[in-house]
Design an enzyme around this catalytic site. Structure first.
Site, PDB file in Angstrom:
ATOM      1  N   HIS A 182       0.793  -1.232   0.000  1.00 62.69           N
ATOM      2  CA  HIS A 182       0.000   0.000   0.000  1.00 62.69           C
ATOM      3  C   HIS A 182       0.824   1.280   0.000  1.00 62.69           C
ATOM      4  O   HIS A 182       0.280   2.370  -0.040  1.00 62.69           O
ATOM      5  CB  HIS A 182      -0.951   0.024   1.196  1.00 62.69           C
ATOM      6  CG  HIS A 182      -0.248   0.251   2.502  1.00 62.69           C
ATOM      7  ND1 HIS A 182       0.414  -0.750   3.161  1.00 62.69           N
ATOM      8  CD2 HIS A 182      -0.071   1.375   3.246  1.00 62.69           C
ATOM      9  CE1 HIS A 182       0.957  -0.266   4.267  1.00 62.69           C
ATOM     10  NE2 HIS A 182       0.686   1.022   4.342  1.00 62.69           N
TER      11      HIS A 182
HETATM   12  C1  UD1 Z   1      -1.930   5.221   6.377  1.00 60.14           C
HETATM   13  C2  UD1 Z   1      -0.578   5.659   6.930  1.00 60.14           C
HETATM   14  C3  UD1 Z   1       0.456   4.562   6.679  1.00 60.14           C
HETATM   15  C4  UD1 Z   1      -0.024   3.227   7.212  1.00 60.14           C
HETATM   16  C5  UD1 Z   1      -1.375   2.921   6.591  1.00 60.14           C
HETATM   17  C6  UD1 Z   1      -1.902   1.597   7.092  1.00 60.14           C
HETATM   18  C7  UD1 Z   1      -0.133   8.066   6.792  1.00 60.14           C
HETATM   19  C8  UD1 Z   1       0.686   9.083   6.134  1.00 60.14           C
HETATM   20  N1  UD1 Z   1      -0.086   6.847   6.268  1.00 60.14           N
HETATM   21  O1  UD1 Z   1      -1.783   5.139   4.970  1.00 60.14           O
HETATM   22  O2  UD1 Z   1       1.644   4.906   7.354  1.00 60.14           O
HETATM   23  O3  UD1 Z   1       0.906   2.228   6.881  1.00 60.14           O
HETATM   24  O4  UD1 Z   1      -2.283   3.971   6.931  1.00 60.14           O
HETATM   25  O5  UD1 Z   1      -3.083   1.204   6.516  1.00 60.14           O
HETATM   26  O6  UD1 Z   1      -0.782   8.358   7.764  1.00 60.14           O
HETATM   27  N2  UD1 Z   1      -9.173   4.712   2.452  1.00 60.14           N
HETATM   28  C9  UD1 Z   1     -10.376   4.055   2.458  1.00 60.14           C
HETATM   29  N3  UD1 Z   1     -10.900   3.698   3.667  1.00 60.14           N
HETATM   30  C10 UD1 Z   1     -10.309   3.956   4.838  1.00 60.14           C
HETATM   31  C11 UD1 Z   1      -9.087   4.649   4.827  1.00 60.14           C
HETATM   32  C12 UD1 Z   1      -8.522   5.013   3.634  1.00 60.14           C
HETATM   33  O7  UD1 Z   1     -10.961   3.802   1.420  1.00 60.14           O
HETATM   34  O8  UD1 Z   1     -10.846   3.591   5.904  1.00 60.14           O
HETATM   35  C13 UD1 Z   1      -8.547   5.064   1.158  1.00 60.14           C
HETATM   36  C14 UD1 Z   1      -8.895   6.449   0.677  1.00 60.14           C
HETATM   37  O9  UD1 Z   1      -9.001   6.404  -0.702  1.00 60.14           O
HETATM   38  C15 UD1 Z   1      -7.690   7.257   1.079  1.00 60.14           C
HETATM   39  C16 UD1 Z   1      -6.556   6.245   0.905  1.00 60.14           C
HETATM   40  O10 UD1 Z   1      -7.141   5.009   1.301  1.00 60.14           O
HETATM   41  O11 UD1 Z   1      -7.533   8.397   0.306  1.00 60.14           O
HETATM   42  C17 UD1 Z   1      -5.341   6.512   1.741  1.00 60.14           C
HETATM   43  O12 UD1 Z   1      -5.694   6.643   3.124  1.00 60.14           O
HETATM   44  P1  UD1 Z   1      -4.748   7.482   4.112  1.00 60.14           P
HETATM   45  O13 UD1 Z   1      -5.287   7.432   5.485  1.00 60.14           O
HETATM   46  O14 UD1 Z   1      -4.487   8.842   3.520  1.00 60.14           O
HETATM   47  O15 UD1 Z   1      -3.354   6.734   4.049  1.00 60.14           O
HETATM   48  P2  UD1 Z   1      -3.031   5.175   4.009  1.00 60.14           P
HETATM   49  O16 UD1 Z   1      -2.524   4.848   2.663  1.00 60.14           O
HETATM   50  O17 UD1 Z   1      -4.152   4.374   4.552  1.00 60.14           O
END
Ligand code: UD1
Length: 360
Positions: free
Chosen positions: A205
């Protein structure tokens, strides 16, 4: 003592659980759990609360997704009034996600003490958002709880006074130790079909791996080759699933499934022939479990998993991935040992330190 705990994203949940548990038994401790809502899907958040037996959050800031600036700013804006009203003696922040740095910054500006759980880890790669979050959070924290010696060393080099640094071990391993028997007992109902057979378990991811179509395609191709030798089970983060669709990529031979619960994933990890990942925490869990781990990154902020554990960095090199998988299948996987203080008691050490008495 009035303690706030901040969680926001999936990897925070297995870290807060043991600390809250350990503090529960201390007299005169009032705990408040704040979920920023960075992760909000049921399978990225709710199921972890249930399985790790974390109490329901007292406050949910419901920030959701966004760009880094927007998400960080939104957390800060929504957290500030909660902090002003709650007046905690200390705020504990966990790991390296945006929720960690955003809330630490609010505390520092308002003169509220911060404890950083999992301090001192460094990949020395500032293109990773987590590295920026780690560097800033550690500069702001008053108590820095490190999982391993390299953490202490990194912090001292950055000028953090030794008296603020406390090596307590790995809190995430506390959760693993507590729930591994249950995870192993889990029957296979609800798990991807055939998951008890020899399998490679894959997670992916990191923006550096999944946000570039060319890189993602190359990694999927390498995994398809691996799938010729053993079945590949790939619980995909929402970001990764979206990118695979956006780039029109196909990987039908891989079993791409929704994110698994904590117990399902831990059970599958413990039975895996090999784990292939770009996650941070999974490098540590495989080291504890003695399962071979091939990390699809050029660096790691968790170097003890390479120096002592079962982790091998394969970068994004398909040839290296293939040759390391062959080694595993030939029974020549790297053997490892468990780092000291990864013993299931890190949360208790933090609780003791907070209570002003050390059991270290
Ligand atoms: C975050 C953390 C990363 C961790 C990861 C674990 C940061 C910078 N990154 O990354 O260190 O390893 O979590 O999972 O904080 N989304 C969903 N549902 C959710 C959450 C996210 O669909 O419940 C999707 C959305 O499209 C979102 C994308 O995932 O834009 C990224 O989510 P985000 O929280 O920005 O970062 P992660 O990649 O999850």
């Amino acid at each position: 003592m009035n303690v706030f705990h901040i969680v926001g994203a999936r990897p925070n949940f297995m870290k807060v659980a043991p600390v809250m548990d350990a503090l529960k038994t201390r007299k005169h401790v009032i705990q408040t759990l704040i979920h920023t809502g960075q992760h909000y899907d049921a399978n990225m958040s709710d199921v972890f609360f249930e399985q790790l037996r974390i109490p329901a959050p007292d406050v949910n800031l419901a920030v959701g997704s966004g760009t880094h600036a927007r998400q960080t700013a939104e957390i800060m804006t929504r957290f500030e009034p909660v902090l002003l009203e709650g007046k905690p003696d200390i705020v504990l922040v966990y790991g390296d996600v945006n929720s960690t740095v955003a809330t630490a910054l609010v505390c520092a500006k308002l003169g509220v003490r911060v404890g950083h759980v999992e301090a001192g880890l460094r990949s020395f790669d500032r293109t990773m958002p987590e590295e920026i979050n780690r560097l800033v959070t550690d500069q702001l924290a008053d108590m820095l709880f490190t999982p391993s010696e390299d953490g202490d060393f990194n912090l001292q080099k950055e000028g953090i006074p030794a008296e603020r640094i406390f090596r307590v071990g790995n809190v995430m391993i506390d959760s693993l130790v507590r729930l591994l028997p249950e995870a192993r007992r889990q029957n296979q109902n609800g798990l991807p079909e055939g998951s008890a057979e020899r399998h490679a378990l894959v997670t992916l991811h990191r923006p550096g791996n999944v946000d570039d179509g060319v890189i993602l395609k190359r990694i999927l191709q390498a995994l398809l080759e691996v799938s010729q030798d053993l079945s590949v089970i790939f619980p995909a983060h929402p970001r990764t699933r979206k990118r695979i669709a956006d780039f029109g990529l196909h990987a039908d031979q891989l079993r791409i499934v929704d994110p698994l619960s904590y117990l399902e994933f831990l059970g599958m990890q413990s039975r895996a022939t090999v784990v292939i990942t770009d996650s941070g925490g999974i490098q540590e869990e495989t080291t504890y479990l003695g399962v071979p781990c091939l990390t699809l990154r050029d660096n790691t902020e968790r170097p003890v998993t390479v120096s002592l554990g079962t982790n091998v960095l394969v970068g994004r090199d398909p040839d290296k991935l293939r040759s390391e998988v062959s080694r595993v299948l030939a029974g020549k996987a790297k053997k490892g040992t468990i780092p000291s203080l990864w013993d299931g008691h890190a949360g208790e050490r933090i609780a003791a330190l907070l209570a002003g008495q050390t059991t270290c």
